[in-house]
Enzyme design. Sequence first.
Site, PDB file in Angstrom:
ATOM      1  N   GLY A  40      13.891  37.899   0.356  1.00 34.20           N
ATOM      2  CA  GLY A  40      13.033  37.001   1.112  1.00 34.20           C
ATOM      3  C   GLY A  40      13.677  35.751   1.659  1.00 34.20           C
ATOM      4  O   GLY A  40      13.117  35.118   2.558  1.00 34.20           O
ATOM      5  N   ASP A  41      14.832  35.354   1.122  1.00 29.34           N
ATOM      6  CA  ASP A  41      15.544  34.177   1.632  1.00 29.34           C
ATOM      7  C   ASP A  41      17.039  34.487   1.619  1.00 29.34           C
ATOM      8  O   ASP A  41      17.851  33.748   1.064  1.00 29.34           O
ATOM      9  CB  ASP A  41      15.228  32.953   0.761  1.00 29.34           C
ATOM     10  N   LEU A  42      17.379  35.602   2.262  1.00 27.16           N
ATOM     11  CA  LEU A  42      18.710  36.182   2.108  1.00 27.16           C
ATOM     12  C   LEU A  42      19.697  35.623   3.130  1.00 27.16           C
ATOM     13  O   LEU A  42      20.249  36.351   3.952  1.00 27.16           O
ATOM     14  CB  LEU A  42      18.636  37.706   2.191  1.00 27.16           C
ATOM     15  N   ASN A  81      22.764  32.241  -0.580  1.00 29.25           N
ATOM     16  CA  ASN A  81      22.112  32.856  -1.736  1.00 29.25           C
ATOM     17  C   ASN A  81      22.772  34.163  -2.153  1.00 29.25           C
ATOM     18  O   ASN A  81      22.226  34.897  -2.980  1.00 29.25           O
ATOM     19  CB  ASN A  81      20.624  33.086  -1.445  1.00 29.25           C
TER      20      ASN A  81
END
Length: 291
Positions: free
Chosen positions: A195-197, A201
């Site tokens: 979701g926040d790739l 991260n």
Amino acid sequence: MVTRDEAHEDPGRAASRLTGRPVTGARAGSGSPAEVTLDGGTRVMVKRGDAPGAVRAEVAGLRWLAATGTVRVPAVLGHDERWMVTERVHTGHPDPDAALRFGQGLAALHAAGAADFGAPPPDGPEDAFIGLAPMRNTPGTDWPRWYAEHRVLPYVRGAVDRGTLRPGEAAVFERVCARLPELAGPAEPPARLHGDLWNGNVLWGSDGEVRLIDPAAHGGHRETDLAMLALFGCPHLDRVLAGYDGTAPLADGWRERAGVHQLFPLLVHTVLFGRGYAEQALAVARSALAR
């Protein structure tokens, strides 16, 4: 409920309380997340979440991703409503073979699925976060409609309210949303997304394995994670994509659809960081409308 003492804890005290182990050192000035050393020399990361539900959402996301046994994430060693302690990842250099395995693992992670688009992880709150921005996990069954209502338009409205998008510019994104059924490509089942790739991260472990941190995990379209990797730059992206496509082939035209999926992170950044990202989001939206 957070007690007065817990509200004024430093990372070392929080780590000791949540793991039950004495702390022997902490990296000075490391902020949040902070690196702390437990007795025996074990180094851990200690992260503070001030927004209600932020820690619970991240812990639930890490555990939901870990449950697939695919791409690795740092183990959660302890947490409460304000603090989270995870294992520290010893990082190395990006490696083409690790990138290929990462792509294969990411495909398997997505294939583990979710109940719905927007489904939060088990025990995770509907009101979650992507970075510092609120992100609501409201389940839906139709991806184009869900993406418009819960991943594009809320951030368009937020950017207009902050003055980083002009009211007339909002119409560009509204037109994209109206055309999403034709722009989205073939229907896909809900995937289990990080979701926040973005690249920050993705940790390249010194053992040759990738770990993912700071998820904004939810059920979504698998192309969204890949589009975010491409948007913010990922080392050896061609190898990541080769591993992915060799494991779970992507539908024709996915590269041309990447901009549609990039609207979500670009608009989040517009809300958080200002006009520069608004210009980029507008350019991507106009390009999608020109297809």
